[in-house]
Design a protein around this motif. Structure first.
Motif, short mmCIF file in Angstrom:
data_model
loop_
_atom_site.label_atom_id
_atom_site.label_comp_id
_atom_site.label_asym_id
_atom_site.label_seq_id
_atom_site.Cartn_x
_atom_site.Cartn_y
_atom_site.Cartn_z
N LYS A 87 0.83 -1.21 0.00
CA LYS A 87 0.00 0.00 0.00
C LYS A 87 0.86 1.25 0.00
CE LYS A 87 -3.79 -0.07 2.59
NZ LYS A 87 -4.65 -0.30 3.79
N LEU A 88 1.96 1.22 0.73
CA LEU A 88 2.84 2.39 0.78
C LEU A 88 3.49 2.64 -0.58
CD1 LEU A 88 5.82 3.79 1.39
CD2 LEU A 88 3.85 4.59 2.70
N ILE A 89 4.00 1.58 -1.21
CA ILE A 89 4.61 1.72 -2.53
C ILE A 89 3.60 2.28 -3.53
CG2 ILE A 89 5.61 0.49 -4.49
CD1 ILE A 89 7.60 0.63 -2.26
N ASN A 90 2.39 1.73 -3.53
CA ASN A 90 1.36 2.19 -4.46
C ASN A 90 0.98 3.64 -4.21
OD1 ASN A 90 1.22 -0.32 -5.69
ND2 ASN A 90 -0.48 -1.04 -4.41
N ALA B 37 9.33 -0.55 2.98
CA ALA B 37 8.80 0.07 1.76
C ALA B 37 9.42 1.46 1.56
CB ALA B 37 7.29 0.17 1.83
N MET B 38 9.58 2.20 2.65
CA MET B 38 10.21 3.52 2.55
C MET B 38 11.65 3.39 2.04
SD MET B 38 8.14 6.02 3.61
CE MET B 38 9.05 7.34 4.43
N GLU B 39 12.37 2.40 2.55
CA GLU B 39 13.75 2.18 2.10
C GLU B 39 13.79 1.83 0.61
OE1 GLU B 39 15.78 0.65 6.28
OE2 GLU B 39 15.00 -0.83 4.88
N ASP B 40 12.82 1.05 0.16
CA ASP B 40 12.78 0.68 -1.25
C ASP B 40 12.38 1.86 -2.14
OD1 ASP B 40 13.67 -1.82 -0.63
OD2 ASP B 40 11.74 -2.83 -0.90
N VAL B 41 11.53 2.73 -1.62
CA VAL B 41 11.20 3.98 -2.33
C VAL B 41 12.47 4.79 -2.56
CG1 VAL B 41 10.12 6.25 -1.99
CG2 VAL B 41 8.77 4.16 -1.64
N LEU B 42 13.30 4.85 -1.54
CA LEU B 42 14.58 5.56 -1.66
C LEU B 42 15.48 4.90 -2.70
CD1 LEU B 42 16.33 7.86 -0.32
CD2 LEU B 42 17.27 6.07 1.14
N GLY C 279 11.96 9.94 5.84
CA GLY C 279 11.94 10.28 7.25
C GLY C 279 10.60 9.95 7.88
N VAL C 280 10.43 10.43 9.10
CA VAL C 280 9.22 10.14 9.86
C VAL C 280 8.64 11.44 10.41
CG1 VAL C 280 9.95 7.80 10.46
CG2 VAL C 280 10.58 9.70 11.97
N SER C 281 7.43 11.33 10.89
CA SER C 281 6.75 12.47 11.50
C SER C 281 5.99 11.98 12.72
CB SER C 281 5.78 13.10 10.48
OG SER C 281 5.17 14.26 11.01
N ASN C 282 6.04 12.76 13.77
CA ASN C 282 5.30 12.44 15.00
C ASN C 282 5.77 11.14 15.66
OD1 ASN C 282 3.33 14.70 14.91
ND2 ASN C 282 2.67 13.69 13.03
N PHE C 283 7.04 10.80 15.49
CA PHE C 283 7.61 9.63 16.18
C PHE C 283 8.15 10.07 17.54
CE2 PHE C 283 6.86 7.21 12.61
CZ PHE C 283 7.55 6.02 12.52
N VAL D 79 18.20 1.80 6.49
CA VAL D 79 18.42 3.23 6.26
C VAL D 79 17.76 4.01 7.39
CG1 VAL D 79 18.06 5.18 4.70
CG2 VAL D 79 18.44 2.88 3.77
N ARG D 80 18.52 4.83 8.06
CA ARG D 80 17.97 5.64 9.14
C ARG D 80 17.10 6.77 8.58
NH1 ARG D 80 21.86 6.44 14.12
NH2 ARG D 80 22.55 4.31 14.41
N PRO D 81 16.08 7.19 9.33
CA PRO D 81 15.31 8.35 8.88
C PRO D 81 16.17 9.61 8.88
CG PRO D 81 14.69 7.75 11.12
CD PRO D 81 15.60 6.66 10.62
N ALA D 82 16.03 10.41 7.84
CA ALA D 82 16.80 11.66 7.78
C ALA D 82 16.19 12.72 8.68
CB ALA D 82 16.84 12.16 6.33
N VAL D 83 14.88 12.59 8.92
CA VAL D 83 14.11 13.65 9.58
C VAL D 83 13.08 13.04 10.52
CG1 VAL D 83 12.29 15.37 9.11
CG2 VAL D 83 14.35 15.34 7.71
N ASN D 84 12.82 13.72 11.63
CA ASN D 84 11.63 13.47 12.45
C ASN D 84 10.90 14.80 12.60
OD1 ASN D 84 9.67 12.32 14.07
ND2 ASN D 84 10.93 12.32 15.92
N GLN D 85 9.71 14.88 12.05
CA GLN D 85 8.94 16.13 12.08
C GLN D 85 7.93 16.06 13.23
OE1 GLN D 85 5.54 17.34 9.25
NE2 GLN D 85 7.37 18.04 8.19
N VAL D 86 8.10 16.94 14.21
CA VAL D 86 7.23 16.93 15.40
C VAL D 86 6.88 18.35 15.81
CG1 VAL D 86 8.06 14.74 16.35
CG2 VAL D 86 9.24 16.85 16.94
N GLU D 87 5.78 18.48 16.55
CA GLU D 87 5.47 19.77 17.15
C GLU D 87 6.51 20.09 18.21
OE1 GLU D 87 2.02 22.05 19.78
OE2 GLU D 87 1.48 20.22 18.68
#
Length: 212
Positions: A25-28, A62-67, A76-80, A94-102
């Motif tokens: 689902k992520l790849i699609n 799936a994220m790593e394969d997208v890369l 990267g990730v958000s709200n982790f 592959v480590r996340p490049a970013v963590n996006q959080v409030e």
């Protein structure tokens, strides 16, 4: 810029939504996003929030394969939260490049930010103005007056000095310009400490960092 023919450097970020977690689902969803954007590659692809534990590992695969496939320059990730990052680092290739959080003085996330920065993960601070909730705070007002700056400019500067990529949001052109005009002053160490002391875990949006 297709309309004007003028080349522009634009960094496009998009996200994988919760409904699209799981490997296939992520790849699609990424392929659909690229078609909708009319792009072959985005600058940054984020997971919008931590996937359920049962599909967390396959979703990041799936994220790593997208890369690997060149659909994104960075992932990267958000709200982790801290525990999500620690779990991910144990299993990822592959480590996340970013963590996006409030992140702002009233929701300072010291432990999470320290972990991310130690592990080479950039912290992107969204809602750095706390959605305007605390603009009348006396500590903030005093610091703003000292520098002859607006409270919003002090909050943007605070986030920058915390080492974050800062994402203030506004639909007003004048405020956008004001939010960017923060490079002609610096908060003193004692001012940073005063702002740090305002922390009370006051999340102004949702908070998936607390999810299992």
């Amino acid at each position: 810029n297709k309309a004007s023919g003028t080349p522009r450097d634009i960094w496009v970020t998009t996200k994988g939504w919760q409904d699209n977690y799981g490997y296939n689902k992520l790849i699609n969803s990424v392929e659909l996003s690229l078609r909708a954007l009319g792009m072959r590659q985005v600058g940054l692809l984020l997971l919008h929030s931590p996937p359920e534990q049962s599909i967390r590992e396959q979703t990041w695969k799936a994220m790593e394969d997208v890369l690997k496939q060149g659909y994104a320059k960075e992932i990267g990730v958000s709200n982790f939260g801290k525990h999500h990052i620690q779990q991910l680092l144990q299993t990822c290739t592959v480590r996340p490049a970013v963590n996006q959080v409030e992140l702002h003085p009233w929701c300072a996330r010291f432990e999470l930010a320290t972990l991310c920065q130690k592990e080479g993960i950039v912290v992107e601070a969204y809602s750095p103005l706390a959605k305007g909730t605390f603009m009348r705070d006396p500590t903030l007002a005093k610091i703003a007056g000292t520098h002859n700056k607006s409270p919003a400019q002090v909050l943007v500067r605070y986030s920058i000095q915390r080492g974050c990529v800062t994402l203030p949001k506004s639909t007003h052109k004048a405020r956008l310009a004001q939010n960017a005009a923060v490079w002609d002053f610096e908060l003193a160490e004692h001012e940073m400490q005063l702002l740090n002391a305002l922390d009370k875990n006051a999340v102004t949006g949702w908070d998936p960092t607390t999810w299992p």
